[in-house]
Every structure is written in C-alpha cells, then in structure tokens.
Design a protein around this motif. Structure first.
Motif, short mmCIF file in Angstrom:
data_model
loop_
_atom_site.label_atom_id
_atom_site.label_comp_id
_atom_site.label_asym_id
_atom_site.label_seq_id
_atom_site.Cartn_x
_atom_site.Cartn_y
_atom_site.Cartn_z
N VAL A 10 90.05 61.83 0.23
CA VAL A 10 90.26 63.21 -0.20
C VAL A 10 89.87 63.37 -1.66
O VAL A 10 90.21 62.53 -2.49
CB VAL A 10 91.74 63.61 -0.07
CG1 VAL A 10 91.87 65.03 0.40
CG2 VAL A 10 92.57 62.73 0.78
N SER A 11 89.17 64.46 -1.94
CA SER A 11 88.85 64.81 -3.31
C SER A 11 90.01 65.63 -3.86
O SER A 11 90.40 66.64 -3.27
CB SER A 11 87.56 65.63 -3.35
OG SER A 11 87.29 66.05 -4.66
N ARG A 12 90.57 65.17 -4.97
CA ARG A 12 91.71 65.88 -5.56
C ARG A 12 91.23 66.98 -6.51
O ARG A 12 90.07 67.02 -6.90
CB ARG A 12 92.60 64.88 -6.30
CG ARG A 12 93.14 63.82 -5.38
CD ARG A 12 94.15 62.91 -6.03
NE ARG A 12 94.00 62.73 -7.46
CZ ARG A 12 94.19 61.60 -8.09
NH1 ARG A 12 94.55 60.52 -7.43
NH2 ARG A 12 94.06 61.52 -9.40
N ASP A 13 92.15 67.85 -6.90
CA ASP A 13 91.83 68.96 -7.80
C ASP A 13 91.31 68.48 -9.16
O ASP A 13 90.54 69.17 -9.81
CB ASP A 13 93.05 69.85 -8.03
CG ASP A 13 93.43 70.62 -6.77
OD1 ASP A 13 92.57 70.78 -5.88
OD2 ASP A 13 94.59 71.07 -6.68
N ASP A 14 91.75 67.28 -9.57
CA ASP A 14 91.33 66.76 -10.88
C ASP A 14 89.98 66.03 -10.82
O ASP A 14 89.54 65.45 -11.80
CB ASP A 14 92.40 65.84 -11.46
CG ASP A 14 92.66 64.60 -10.62
OD1 ASP A 14 92.01 64.41 -9.56
OD2 ASP A 14 93.53 63.79 -11.01
#
Length: 104
Positions: A10-14
């Motif tokens: 998963v690509s996180r918001d940061d």
C-alpha cells in the motif's frame, strides 16, 4: 496445504510504502512472504523510503518469518500485533529493526 496469508503493498499518504500482512506466516507460505517483502522494498527504494512491514493482523509467525525479517532488517520497519511483541523482542529482531505495536 499453505496457511492463510494475505499480502498487500500500500502507498501511504506520506509517499512511503507498507507491506500489509494478515493471517499466519510459516514455512508453508514463506516464499510468498519473501516475495512480498522484496516487492515492497523495491517500491520503497524507488520512493527513497523504508518499507513498513505491517504485521498488525498477523496472529502467528514462526522462525522462518523471523529469519526473513532479519534478512531485510536494514530496509524495513515493523508494526506488529501486540501479541507478537515478545517474540520479536526475544528473537533479537527488536535490537536491529524499529518495531512498534499496532493499535488494537
């Protein structure tokens, strides 16, 4: 028969990446776990970040899983289910990898 294990990168918001694991990690599915670690590390390297291995939904891991995590220790951080914290500490992994308990 392989033990149930779900993996997702998963690509996180940061901008960082997490490998989210759910189920159990043992010798029956260690190859898939290693492949997930490698893929997550490649994604993270491309973004210049460290891969977070999210074991918050992992209920069991055996020595093959701990060995896999040791092998990638310089490229990962770990978020672990609170029930796994003692095992990770006793194994010595907590001395070489940042490990945080997952919220319940």
């Amino acid at each position: 028969m392989a033990t149930s294990l779900n993996l997702d990168i998963v690509s996180r918001d940061d901008g960082a990446f997490s490998l989210v694991a759910a189920g159990e990690i043992d010798m029956s599915n260690i190859e898939a776990f290693n492949e997930g670690l490698d893929a997550g590390i490649r994604e993270s390297a491309g973004s210049g970040t460290t891969l977070t291995v999210d074991l918050g939904a992992v209920t069991y891991l055996d020595s093959t899983a701990i060995t896999a995590l040791f092998g990638k220790a310089d490229r990962i951080d770990i978020v672990a289910h609170p029930h796994l914290m003692d095992v990770l500490a006793v194994s010595g992994l907590a001395e070489v990898v940042a490990i945080e308990p997952a919220p319940l």
